[in-house]
Design an enzyme around this catalytic site. Structure first.
Site, short mmCIF file in Angstrom:
data_model
loop_
_atom_site.label_atom_id
_atom_site.label_comp_id
_atom_site.label_asym_id
_atom_site.label_seq_id
_atom_site.Cartn_x
_atom_site.Cartn_y
_atom_site.Cartn_z
N GLY A 46 70.49 55.03 32.82
CA GLY A 46 69.24 55.02 32.98
C GLY A 46 68.82 54.34 31.78
O GLY A 46 69.25 53.33 31.20
N GLU A 47 67.49 54.74 31.35
CA GLU A 47 67.08 54.39 29.88
C GLU A 47 66.63 55.57 29.19
O GLU A 47 66.03 56.60 29.46
CB GLU A 47 65.47 53.97 30.43
N CYS A 78 76.50 55.99 29.50
CA CYS A 78 75.36 54.94 28.95
C CYS A 78 74.41 55.55 28.55
O CYS A 78 74.48 56.27 27.20
CB CYS A 78 75.56 54.07 30.25
N ARG A 136 74.24 46.73 30.25
CA ARG A 136 73.11 47.26 29.19
C ARG A 136 73.69 48.23 28.32
O ARG A 136 72.88 49.17 27.78
CB ARG A 136 71.79 47.50 29.48
N HIS A 171 80.10 53.12 33.15
CA HIS A 171 79.43 53.83 34.21
C HIS A 171 80.61 54.37 35.12
O HIS A 171 80.81 53.57 35.97
CB HIS A 171 78.40 53.15 34.92
N GLU A 173 80.57 56.32 37.41
CA GLU A 173 80.08 56.73 38.60
C GLU A 173 79.74 55.55 39.51
O GLU A 173 79.97 55.46 40.74
CB GLU A 173 78.67 57.36 38.56
N1 GLN Z 1 70.06 50.24 27.62
C1 GLN Z 1 69.87 51.84 28.35
C2 GLN Z 1 69.37 52.80 27.11
O1 GLN Z 1 69.11 52.44 26.10
C3 GLN Z 1 71.18 52.33 28.69
C4 GLN Z 1 71.61 51.43 29.87
C5 GLN Z 1 72.40 52.17 31.04
O2 GLN Z 1 72.48 53.42 30.99
N2 GLN Z 1 73.07 51.38 32.02
O3 GLN Z 1 68.91 53.72 27.60
#
Ligand code: GLN
Length: 191
Positions: A46-47, A78, A136, A171, A173
């Site tokens: 996620g972020e 991630c 990302r 990922h 999942e």
């Molecule tokens: N770039 C995201 C972050 O910094 C991580 C990306 C992802 O979980 N797909 O949190």
């Protein structure tokens, strides 16, 4: 066994689906009470900056740190890997690192959303490659001595373990392959 999926933001429902496919009762974790009841926890992608803020807003930061100290098995993917690292580069100033795995990571080190890619990875001693989906994704810049590297991409660690904390920059999942989740669930982390 009760497996929690941190459900504050990001790809939590996909993790739940994989766990359900494996016949495991997956519960969403959004409160300290819910966290207290789980035997394992998944921190999704996620972020990481947003998840870090929401952890504090939901009073989950310190309870999560305590459960990590007590040896709760955690799988972080991630953004989850970023949150579980000891240090983050290119993060927000107040972004929290829980230090479950002794590593320094750089956010978005594999580029932007449009640079997403899938690559076969050799994980652990598994014979058949695992499809690693990178979106990302963070780059692991360095790992400490107590860290077991489970998979690399171009010599850079992409899946690691320290004690009962497992992290991947990709990922699992999103792969049609449940071996990472299965291994995380079936492993006896108490030994
Ligand atoms: N770039 C995201 C972050 O910094 C991580 C990306 C992802 O979980 N797909 O949190």
């Amino acid at each position: 066994m009760k497996v929690g999926v941190l459900a504050l933001q990001g790809a939590f429902s996909l993790h739940e689906q994989v766990l359900n496919r494996l016949g495991v009762a997956a519960v969403q974790v959004r409160t300290p009470e819910e966290l207290a009841e789980v035997d394992r926890l998944v921190i999704p992608g996620g972020e990481s900056t947003t998840i870090s803020k929401l952890l504090e807003a939901n009073h989950l930061g310190d309870p999560l740190a305590d459960r990590l100290d007590d040896g709760l098995p955690v799988l972080g993917t991630c953004a989850g890997l970023i949150l579980l690292a000891t240090a983050v580069m290119d993060g927000y100033e107040d972004q929290r690192c829980f230090g479950g795995v002794d590593m320094t990571v750089r956010r978005n080190g594999y580029g932007r959303q449009s640079d997403s890619f899938t690559v076969p990875l050799r994980i652990h001693e598994w014979e058949i490659p695992f499809p690693g989906v990178f979106i990302r994704a963070p780059v692991v810049e360095s790992v400490g001595e107590g860290v077991e590297v489970l998979a690399v991409l171009d010599r850079v660690p992409v899946m690691c373990r320290q004690n009962s904390v497992v992290v991947s920059s990709f990922h699992p999942e999103l792969a049609t392959d449940d071996r990472v989740h299965r291994w995380f669930i079936e492993q006896d982390w108490s030994t």
